[in-house]
Design a protein around this motif. Structure first.
Motif, mmCIF file in Angstrom:
data_model
loop_
_atom_site.group_PDB
_atom_site.id
_atom_site.type_symbol
_atom_site.label_atom_id
_atom_site.label_comp_id
_atom_site.label_asym_id
_atom_site.label_seq_id
_atom_site.Cartn_x
_atom_site.Cartn_y
_atom_site.Cartn_z
ATOM 1 N N LEU A 39 0.876 -1.186 0.000
ATOM 2 C CA LEU A 39 0.000 0.000 0.000
ATOM 3 C C LEU A 39 0.906 1.226 0.000
ATOM 4 N N TYR A 40 0.889 1.986 -1.102
ATOM 5 C CA TYR A 40 1.775 3.160 -1.229
ATOM 6 C C TYR A 40 0.902 4.357 -1.588
ATOM 7 N N LYS A 41 0.820 5.339 -0.675
ATOM 8 C CA LYS A 41 -0.049 6.499 -0.852
ATOM 9 C C LYS A 41 0.744 7.792 -0.665
ATOM 10 N N PRO A 42 1.436 8.269 -1.714
ATOM 11 C CA PRO A 42 2.089 9.582 -1.603
ATOM 12 C C PRO A 42 1.043 10.686 -1.727
ATOM 13 N N ILE A 43 1.275 11.822 -1.069
ATOM 14 C CA ILE A 43 0.310 12.932 -1.155
ATOM 15 C C ILE A 43 0.579 13.815 -2.361
ATOM 16 N N ALA A 44 1.693 13.562 -3.064
ATOM 17 C CA ALA A 44 1.990 14.282 -4.300
ATOM 18 C C ALA A 44 2.381 13.249 -5.352
ATOM 19 N N GLU A 45 2.753 13.731 -6.532
ATOM 20 C CA GLU A 45 3.181 12.808 -7.585
ATOM 21 C C GLU A 45 4.315 11.917 -7.096
ATOM 22 N N VAL A 46 5.255 12.536 -6.351
ATOM 23 C CA VAL A 46 6.378 11.794 -5.780
ATOM 24 C C VAL A 46 6.413 12.085 -4.288
ATOM 25 N N GLY A 47 6.404 11.036 -3.484
ATOM 26 C CA GLY A 47 6.401 11.232 -2.045
ATOM 27 C C GLY A 47 7.768 11.019 -1.440
ATOM 28 N N GLU B 242 -4.683 2.427 18.454
ATOM 29 C CA GLU B 242 -5.836 2.220 17.570
ATOM 30 C C GLU B 242 -5.430 1.443 16.328
ATOM 31 N N PHE B 243 -4.246 1.768 15.781
ATOM 32 C CA PHE B 243 -3.771 1.085 14.569
ATOM 33 C C PHE B 243 -3.532 -0.400 14.848
ATOM 34 N N PRO C 59 -6.660 -4.083 1.873
ATOM 35 C CA PRO C 59 -7.906 -3.344 1.628
ATOM 36 C C PRO C 59 -8.698 -3.090 2.908
ATOM 37 N N TYR C 60 -8.713 -4.077 3.834
ATOM 38 C CA TYR C 60 -9.440 -3.888 5.082
ATOM 39 C C TYR C 60 -8.795 -2.792 5.941
ATOM 40 N N ILE C 61 -7.452 -2.823 6.039
ATOM 41 C CA ILE C 61 -6.751 -1.800 6.839
ATOM 42 C C ILE C 61 -7.020 -0.411 6.279
ATOM 43 N N LYS C 62 -6.934 -0.283 4.956
ATOM 44 C CA LYS C 62 -7.182 1.019 4.326
ATOM 45 C C LYS C 62 -8.599 1.507 4.612
ATOM 46 N N SER C 63 -9.576 0.622 4.473
ATOM 47 C CA SER C 63 -10.975 0.992 4.708
ATOM 48 C C SER C 63 -11.196 1.423 6.154
ATOM 49 N N GLU C 64 -10.639 0.675 7.103
ATOM 50 C CA GLU C 64 -10.817 1.001 8.515
ATOM 51 C C GLU C 64 -10.164 2.327 8.881
ATOM 52 N N LEU C 65 -8.974 2.584 8.320
ATOM 53 C CA LEU C 65 -8.302 3.853 8.607
ATOM 54 C C LEU C 65 -9.121 5.025 8.101
ATOM 55 N N PHE C 66 -9.656 4.935 6.885
ATOM 56 C CA PHE C 66 -10.496 6.015 6.351
ATOM 57 C C PHE C 66 -11.733 6.213 7.216
ATOM 58 N N HIS C 67 -12.326 5.095 7.662
ATOM 59 C CA HIS C 67 -13.538 5.190 8.477
ATOM 60 C C HIS C 67 -13.256 5.869 9.814
ATOM 61 N N LYS C 68 -12.159 5.496 10.460
ATOM 62 C CA LYS C 68 -11.850 6.070 11.764
ATOM 63 C C LYS C 68 -11.431 7.530 11.666
ATOM 64 N N MET C 69 -10.716 7.899 10.582
ATOM 65 C CA MET C 69 -10.270 9.292 10.420
ATOM 66 C C MET C 69 -11.361 10.179 9.849
ATOM 67 N N THR D 187 -10.828 10.921 3.391
ATOM 68 C CA THR D 187 -10.474 10.031 2.280
ATOM 69 C C THR D 187 -9.030 10.169 1.843
ATOM 70 N N VAL D 188 -8.282 11.114 2.420
ATOM 71 C CA VAL D 188 -6.868 11.283 2.062
ATOM 72 C C VAL D 188 -6.058 11.491 3.325
ATOM 73 N N TRP D 189 -4.735 11.150 3.242
ATOM 74 C CA TRP D 189 -3.821 11.382 4.347
ATOM 75 C C TRP D 189 -3.113 12.722 4.175
ATOM 76 N N LYS D 190 -2.614 13.252 5.292
ATOM 77 C CA LYS D 190 -1.822 14.482 5.245
ATOM 78 C C LYS D 190 -0.348 14.202 4.990
ATOM 79 N N ASP D 191 0.065 12.930 5.141
ATOM 80 C CA ASP D 191 1.472 12.569 4.987
ATOM 81 C C ASP D 191 1.549 11.312 4.113
ATOM 82 N N ASP D 192 2.735 11.105 3.520
ATOM 83 C CA ASP D 192 2.930 9.893 2.733
ATOM 84 C C ASP D 192 2.747 8.674 3.634
ATOM 85 N N SER D 193 2.128 7.621 3.081
ATOM 86 C CA SER D 193 1.840 6.428 3.865
ATOM 87 C C SER D 193 2.192 5.193 3.047
#
Length: 668
Positions: A457-465, A622-623, A640-650, A653-659
């Motif tokens: 699971l790689y979620k940069p907040i920009a084109e390159v994180g 919590e994590f 997919p489950y971890i991603k869904s749960e994190l979005f639900h708890k926060m 739909t987006v993070w403030k930092d690269d994840s």
């Protein structure tokens, strides 16, 4: 009237005269007698008299809530000298049911009079009754029973006169009351429109609400005009409306006064007035009349205390010479005088008409004048401001013309700069896409079969994180995982990650263990890149399937997670500071045996820290709670489950930092 008899001939000879049947009536307590029984009873015992208007109620401390309960018969004879002439009786309500006999005939009644509370029924319905007497005098027998009110008995005065005079009197009262109602309704509607068109003056809303409250009170008290429109209205509802219209006056009208003189009126005092009034209102709503009618005197005392406080406020306002304070003081004095008059009439201290409606009308009239003056002054100030604004607009127009000339020059320059900036942005976008492509090629994992399964699971907040990871197959049985979290985003992050990748490739072949890898990378960034001040946490993890051993070392990272095939969670502890801080630091190593089904979760802290930005420990807890729920899930469903749960708890739909998560499962 004395001892149950009065000669009213001389009084009724005058045209348009109305005789009040007040004074001493013959009184038969705890008896409901028919007219033909009166003389027999009088011959057996001495007469008792009762002063009408009056009530037979005893004191509360003597009889409690039954102080007004009971029944009785009242008798009087009147010489009127109007033989064979049409006469009428104007009969107000009695407390709380009655039957009236004239010359032996029942001609009027309200409710049901009875010896028992179960059979009796209260009712309020003032009425006019016409009759003709065959003689120059008439006898009146009045039966009354009460089981529903604190006051029992003939608390109101019956009026006798020629039919034309009684009807004329009633019509005059009706005209005055309806004129009063019409005026108050008009003031209420007018000030409602003022409020809805200018909400910055909320006092006008509370003033209009008070107007409507008074209109309701006019209809349910006095002549009780509500019975004209709703003749079958339940007595309990009728009485509740009467009490509520009075108990709501202090908080509603008090709110108007509070907003009018807010700098001088204590908010705490107003809240006490409001809450006490609302407490009385709730008692009226949830209890019966036999209880809440006893609240009238305490509430009247409370209202007088509130009025005294308002007088103090008005005195302070007059001393400060606030505009409109004298008008308000005069109107409030008239209101209080009428209120005290009604208080004394209702408690039978004096006998006279109820004046509160007229006192309120005069007060509202003065208040309307006061509010109108305020709005008139506002309009006048608005006109003056409009004239001044017109003058300023002319000056601004001249300045505008000068600015237009300057703007034309600036627009030309801005267009040139915009084109230049757009070209730069296009170039930066191309560079970012290239950097993204490079990073993706660097991080593409090799084939790990048959030993391992990998999900990322790689979620940069920009084109390159700033997160960068590498998976390297060193030998067929030896695999290395590396995860780092560099600072920055975009081109800066791309440059840092390439520097990290370059150093990783240079030393990974000579670093036999994960801690050696971190040692060489740390020394390089401390010596060679000290001026750049590049610091970052990193993780190095090796799988040695020759010995079935997992080796791990961490530099400035959160505890990573090892999930055994049995479902038990183990934490891979951090073993040193972040890369680039200490020159010759030797990182410790963690080793453990692994078996088929064991899983490893490598992640950066941007993944979970937003769960609780104020408390990192709570966020990690919590994590970990989310991770524990994935023990028995198939490998493909975990991320997919971890991603869904994190979005639900926060709740975002987006993070403030690269994840980033590297999820590995031992497959052999």
């Amino acid at each position: 009237m004395k001892d149950g008899y009065v000669d009213a001939v001389s009084y009724l000879e005058t045209k348009e005269s109305v005789f009040k049947l007040k004074g001493e009536w013959i009184y038969f307590p705890n008896l409901l007698l028919q007219p033909q029984e009166i003389q027999d009873i009088r011959s057996l015992r001495p007469d008792s008299t009762f002063l009408v208007p009056g009530i037979w109620s005893k004191g509360f401390f003597e009889s409690g809530f039954l102080a007004g309960d009971g029944y009785a018969t009242f008798y009087t004879k009147i010489r009127h000298g109007l033989k064979n002439q049409p006469m009428s009786l104007l009969i107000p309500e009695m407390e709380t049911a009655y039957v009236l006999y004239v010359d032996g005939k029942a001609i009027a009644s309200n409710g049901i009079v009875s010896f028992s509370e179960q059979k009796a029924r209260p009712e309020y319905k003032p009425e006019i009754v016409d009759f003709v007497s065959n003689t120059d005098e008439s006898s009146f027998v009045l039966q009354i029973s009460n089981y529903n009110h604190r006051k029992g008995g003939p608390a109101q005065i019956i009026s006798l006169g020629r039919t034309t005079d009684i009807h004329r009197l009633h019509e005059a009262d009706l005209f005055k009351d309806m004129l009063l109602v019409g005026c108050i309704v008009f003031m209420g509607v007018y000030h409602s429109f003022l409020y809805f068109h200018r909400r910055k003056s909320p006092q006008t809303f509370w003033f209009s609400l008070t107007c409507f409250l008074i209109v309701l009170r006019v209809f349910v008290t006095g002549n009780k005009y509500i019975t004209f429109f709703f003749p079958n209205i339940p007595w309990e509802l009728h009485l509740k409306m009467s009490y509520l219209s009075f108990f709501l006056l202090p908080p509603v009208f008090g709110r108007y006064i509070y907003l009018l003189f807010k700098p001088y009126f204590s908010k705490s005092i107003y809240e006490i007035i409001a809450y006490v009034s609302y407490m009385f209102v709730m008692i009226v709503l949830i209890t019966k009349s036999s209880f809440y009618t006893y609240l009238m005197i305490p509430f009247q005392i409370f209202s007088i205390m509130a009025a005294v406080y308002v007088f103090i406020i008005v005195y302070r306002v007059i001393r400060e010479k606030i505009q409109g304070s004298v008008i308000f003081a005069l109107s409030f004095v008239l209101f209080i005088m009428s209120f005290i008059n009604d208080l004394m009439v209702n408690n039978l201290i004096i006998h006279g008409p109820l004046m509160i409606h007229y006192g309120i009308f005069m007060m509202f009239l003065f208040q309307s004048i006061l509010i109108a003056r305020g709005f008139s002054k506002g309009f006048q100030e608005a006109e003056n401001l409009a004239i001044e604004l017109s003058s300023k607009n002319q000056e601004l127009q001249q300045v505008k013309n000068q600015l237009l000339d300057s703007n034309e020059t600036l627009e030309m320059r801005a267009k040139e700069k915009t084109v230049l900036l757009q070209n730069k942005l296009d170039q930066i976008s191309k560079d970012l896409l290239l950097a993204k492509s490079i990073v993706q090629s660097l991080t593409k994992p090799p084939d790990l079969t048959p030993h391992l399964k990998l999900d990322i699971l790689y979620k940069p907040i920009a084109e390159v994180g700033g997160d960068i990871y590498f998976v390297k197959r060193i030998q067929d049985f030896y695999f290395r995982f590396f995860l780092a979290d560099a600072t920055g985003h975009g081109l800066q992050a791309a440059l840092y990650t390439m520097m990290i990748q370059s150093e990783f490739e240079r030393v990974t072949d000579v670093a036999m263990r994960p801690n050696d890898l971190l040692f060489y990378i740390n020394r390089h960034f401390y010596d060679k890149n000290a001026d750049l001040q590049i610091y970052f946490p990193a993780i190095a993890l090796d799988f040695d399937f020759h010995q079935r051993i997992l080796r791990y070392s961490g530099a400035g990272v959160t505890q990573q997670i090892l999930i055994r095939s049995t479902g038990e969670l183990e934490f891979l502890d951090n073993s040193g500071p972040i890369i680039g801080i200490l020159e010759h630091f030797r990182f410790t190593i963690f080793e453990t045996h692994v078996s088929k089904g064991d899983r490893v979760l490598l992640y950066t802290d941007g993944l979970f820290e937003e769960l609780n930005e104020a408390d990192g420990a709570s966020a990690l807890s919590e994590f970990v709670g989310i991770i524990e729920k994935t023990k028995n899930m198939p490998f493909e469903e975990v991320l997919p489950y971890i991603k869904s749960e994190l979005f639900h708890k926060m709740k975002k739909t987006v993070w403030k930092d690269d994840s980033t998560i590297l999820f590995v499962e031992v497959n052999s």
